[in-house]
Scaffold this motif. Structure first.
Motif, PDB file in Angstrom:
ATOM      1  N   TYR A 160       0.836  -1.199   0.000  1.00  0.00           N
ATOM      2  CA  TYR A 160       0.000   0.000   0.000  1.00  0.00           C
ATOM      3  C   TYR A 160       0.868   1.245   0.000  1.00  0.00           C
ATOM      4  N   ASP A 161       0.296   2.319  -0.497  1.00  0.00           N
ATOM      5  CA  ASP A 161       0.941   3.627  -0.517  1.00  0.00           C
ATOM      6  C   ASP A 161      -0.065   4.636   0.022  1.00  0.00           C
ATOM      7  N   LEU A 162       0.237   5.201   1.183  1.00  0.00           N
ATOM      8  CA  LEU A 162      -0.684   6.151   1.819  1.00  0.00           C
ATOM      9  C   LEU A 162      -0.303   7.599   1.538  1.00  0.00           C
ATOM     10  N   SER A 163       0.640   7.798   0.615  1.00  0.00           N
ATOM     11  CA  SER A 163       1.055   9.171   0.312  1.00  0.00           C
ATOM     12  C   SER A 163       0.222   9.812  -0.797  1.00  0.00           C
ATOM     13  N   GLU A 164      -0.499   8.987  -1.560  1.00  0.00           N
ATOM     14  CA  GLU A 164      -1.307   9.503  -2.668  1.00  0.00           C
ATOM     15  C   GLU A 164      -2.602  10.097  -2.136  1.00  0.00           C
ATOM     16  N   THR A 165      -2.845  11.384  -2.428  1.00  0.00           N
ATOM     17  CA  THR A 165      -4.034  12.061  -1.913  1.00  0.00           C
ATOM     18  C   THR A 165      -4.980  12.532  -3.021  1.00  0.00           C
ATOM     19  N   ARG A 166      -4.579  12.398  -4.266  1.00  0.00           N
ATOM     20  CA  ARG A 166      -5.406  12.884  -5.377  1.00  0.00           C
ATOM     21  C   ARG A 166      -6.598  11.949  -5.622  1.00  0.00           C
ATOM     22  N   ALA A 182      -2.054   2.302  -4.550  1.00  0.00           N
ATOM     23  CA  ALA A 182      -2.742   3.408  -3.876  1.00  0.00           C
ATOM     24  C   ALA A 182      -4.248   3.384  -4.080  1.00  0.00           C
ATOM     25  N   TYR A 235      -5.405   6.558   1.236  1.00  0.00           N
ATOM     26  CA  TYR A 235      -5.086   7.612   2.198  1.00  0.00           C
ATOM     27  C   TYR A 235      -6.321   8.046   2.983  1.00  0.00           C
ATOM     28  N   TYR A 236      -7.450   8.222   2.291  1.00  0.00           N
ATOM     29  CA  TYR A 236      -8.631   8.777   2.964  1.00  0.00           C
ATOM     30  C   TYR A 236      -9.285   7.745   3.881  1.00  0.00           C
ATOM     31  N   ASP A 249      -7.533   5.552   5.606  1.00  0.00           N
ATOM     32  CA  ASP A 249      -6.642   5.587   6.772  1.00  0.00           C
ATOM     33  C   ASP A 249      -6.925   6.826   7.630  1.00  0.00           C
ATOM     34  N   GLN A 250      -7.105   7.979   6.992  1.00  0.00           N
ATOM     35  CA  GLN A 250      -7.362   9.209   7.737  1.00  0.00           C
ATOM     36  C   GLN A 250      -8.701   9.162   8.463  1.00  0.00           C
TER      37      GLN A 250
END
Length: 635
Positions: A313-319, A333, A363-364, A366-367
């Motif tokens: 997983y990659d949690l750095s992608e926010t787009r 992602a 990402y969202y 996880d947030q």
């Protein structure tokens, strides 16, 4: 019985369910089956022996009797078909699979098929036929099997009941010759059923019921042979069993020791709870407490296994990327479902469209968990011994967890971003809110059907609730159980959410770039089709139209026509509704079938010629692709 993750039933169905078709000769030249066996030499050409290295060699051949076809018998080439399901489906006698076939042919009295095995009992030098231990076969069908077999086999064959119930049924049949497992193992104090060595924790279980939790690292010591088990490290029973028992077939598949030891629960009580090395050998067994080095090696191998099934997983992608901006590599992602659709969309294949959409990355999810302190709640659950060991408690706690996720506070900035995007690009359209996790399409684990899709969402408040529903579905009971048995780290799973334009399809279904029933049918494409939306109808299950396209012959073979009496379509107010249908049950024309075949072939090439499991929809002459994932046989 209830076991951890209820995986036992899944394994049971995988091994036992199945159906079949007329005997034929495959490309290999060896027959799929024969209608009679007239000599020991003919038997040996079809037979497999469990286990030639034990004192109890057991040559055996599967048989299938089709009651629908005047009790026609098929002596199955067991070298080609390890299980009844392989033969029945592989020859298209029946396309029933899973729970449906299992119930219809093992539990219900009015079953179509009588399924069993003929074996040469080496210790007694006698021939027997038998059914699976859990088969509820009635007396009259035991009689049919006996008459049919003895009328087509070169020597007399006795019946070997494998359960108390089967013994009672057999007693009702006058003149029936029987052989019991006790007859075979009368003086035995030890019998190796599967030669293997294993390390595990001894768990002595005098009575196996729904309150007993079983771990994958345990060597079970049982008073009776169970009908089913989840994967374990070894099996020891204190009552004689047969190498053909369902449990021994499982043990062979798992590569773990399985043995009968007289008075085992008493004899091995001293080891209860110990980590031991147990070996089932040809003429005896060995058991000794595992030393530190052995346990370290075991932990090292377990860690390697966990590494294989640890989701990336990659949690750095926010787009919030549209499908057109994604490729297969974006799965890290956005999850495999979304990223694969992006790959298909960008391949610009002629004749197909991928409905537009955009995706909320991991990402969202996880947030959201962190903002609502749900990550702490999940950690607490996963470390709760009762949650881990009590299935009923676990199910209830997962219901509570999903409710807490549904009630969680949604980030206002993200909400505004989603709604603005929908207003600009999808105003007035029904949207599908779909799962795209990183726990799907792992090695030998598809994850298909585990998570929730919310169809035809039309109102903005419902759209945000649907996103939370998809996030929550990561903790569906069936999803947790499947991940647990596949040894997937629950703390490393995340859910992306694909918001996609819905297609109110005239017909829809699945196609696979392989024959799921017959592995020898190379180059075939399987298509399943139904009218309306391709969502499961909650009430009842009807046979879909099923088709095999044989590329070598350029021919369409219809396996089943649809017998559905309703379809699902969009409700104008949102969601779906069920509508009664009548009339012609042909779903697809020859032209549409060939267009689907062309699409499936092209999509397979997009993914490096790896076989694909593809979901499609058809509306107003247009084919839409709404999913493509790696095809995992039996997955």
């Amino acid at each position: 019985m209830l076991f951890r993750n209820n995986y036992a039933l899944v394994l049971l169905l995988v091994l036992l369910c199945g159906g079949m078709v007329p005997a034929a000769t495959a490309q290999t030249g060896s027959p799929r089956s024969v209608a009679a066996i007239r000599s020991r030499a003919e038997f040996d050409l079809l037979a497999v022996t469990y286990d030639p290295d034990t004192p109890y060699a057991l040559p055996h051949v599967l048989f299938v009797i089709d009651r629908k076809d005047k009790n026609k018998i098929y002596y199955v080439n067991t070298r080609r078909y390890a299980f009844h399901k392989d033969f029945v489906n592989g020859t298209y006698l029946s396309l029933e699979r899973g729970q449906e076939f299992f119930e219809n042919n093992y539990l219900k009295p009015n079953r179509r098929f009588i399924l069993g095995t003929i074996a040469y009992q080496t210790p007694l030098k006698r021939w027997t036929f038998e059914s699976w231990e859990g088969d509820l076969i009635p007396a009259e069908q035991i009689k049919v099997a006996s008459d049919t077999i003895n009328g087509s086999f070169f020597t007399p064959v006795a019946y070997k009941p494998n359960s108390i119930r089967q013994e009672a049924e057999a007693r009702q049949i006058a003149g029936l010759q029987t052989v019991s497992q006790s007859d075979i193992a009368r003086e035995q104090e030890y019998q190796a059923l599967n030669l293997a060595k294993g390390i595990g924790r001894i768990h002595v279980i005098p009575k196996l019921d729904e309150h007993v939790e079983i771990g994958f690292n345990e060597i079970l010591v049982l008073d009776e042979v169970p009908l089913q088990l989840p994967p374990v490290a070894g099996v020891i029973t204190s009552k004689p069993s047969t190498p053909l028992s369902h449990i021994n077939l499982l043990a062979k598949g798992w590569g773990v020791p399985n043995a009968y030891i007289k008075n085992a629960t008493t004899l091995l009580k001293q080891y209860d709870g110990w980590w031991v090395e147990f070996e089932a050998k040809r003429d005896g067994y060995s058991i000794k407490r595992a030393d530190v080095n052995q346990l370290r090696e075991y932990q090292r191998r377990l860690a390697q296994r966990l590494d294989v099934m640890k989701p990336r997983y990659d949690l750095s992608e926010t787009r919030l990327l549209s499908l057109s901006q994604q490729r297969a590599a974006a799965a890290i992602a956005f999850g495999g479902k979304s990223a694969n659709l992006g790959e298909v969309m960008n391949a610009r294949l002629p004749g197909i469209l991928v409905p537009g959409g955009f995706t909320l990355p991991f990402y969202y999810h996880d947030q959201f968990l962190k903002a609502n302190k749900l990550d702490d709640a999940i950690f607490t659950l996963l470390n709760d011994e009762k949650f881990v060991h009590d299935p009923a408690y676990r199910r209830a706690k997962l219901v509570d967890l999903r409710a807490r996720i549904q009630q969680g506070k949604f980030d206002e900035k993200l909400k505004a971003q989603i709604l603005r995007r929908v207003r600009q690009e999808y105003a007035g359209k029904g949207l599908f809110v779909r799962s795209s996790s990183n726990s799907e399409d792992l090695p030998k684990f598809s994850g298909a059907g585990l998570y929730t899709t919310v169809p035809n969402v039309r109102e903005e408040p419902q759209l945000i609730e649907a996103v939370k529903t998809v996030w929550a579905s990561l903790w569906n009971f069936e999803a947790y159980e499947a991940r647990e048995r596949a040894v997937i780290d629950h703390s490393k799973i995340f859910m992306a959410v694909l918001i996609q334009e819905g297609i109110n399809s005239e017909s829809s279904g699945v196609m696979i770039t392989a024959d799921p029933f017959d592995r020898e049918n190379q180059g075939a494409i399987y298509i399943s089709a139904k009218r309306g939306l391709g969502i499961k109808v909650v009430e009842g299950k009807r046979v879909a139209e099923q088709i095999i396209f044989r590329q070598r012959a350029n021919a369409v073979q219809v396996l089943t026509r649809s017998d559905e009496d309703s379809l699902l379509t969009f409700d104008e107010k949102g969601g779906v509704k069920e509508v009664a249908i009548t009339g012609e049950r042909v779903v697809l024309t020859d032209d549409v079938i060939r267009r689907l075949v062309s699409a499936a072939t092209a999509i397979r090439r997009v993914f490096g010629s790896r076989d694909q499991d593809i979901e499609w929809a058809y509306m107003k002459g247009q084919i839409y692709i709404v999913q493509s994932r790696p095809f995992i046989a039996g997955g």
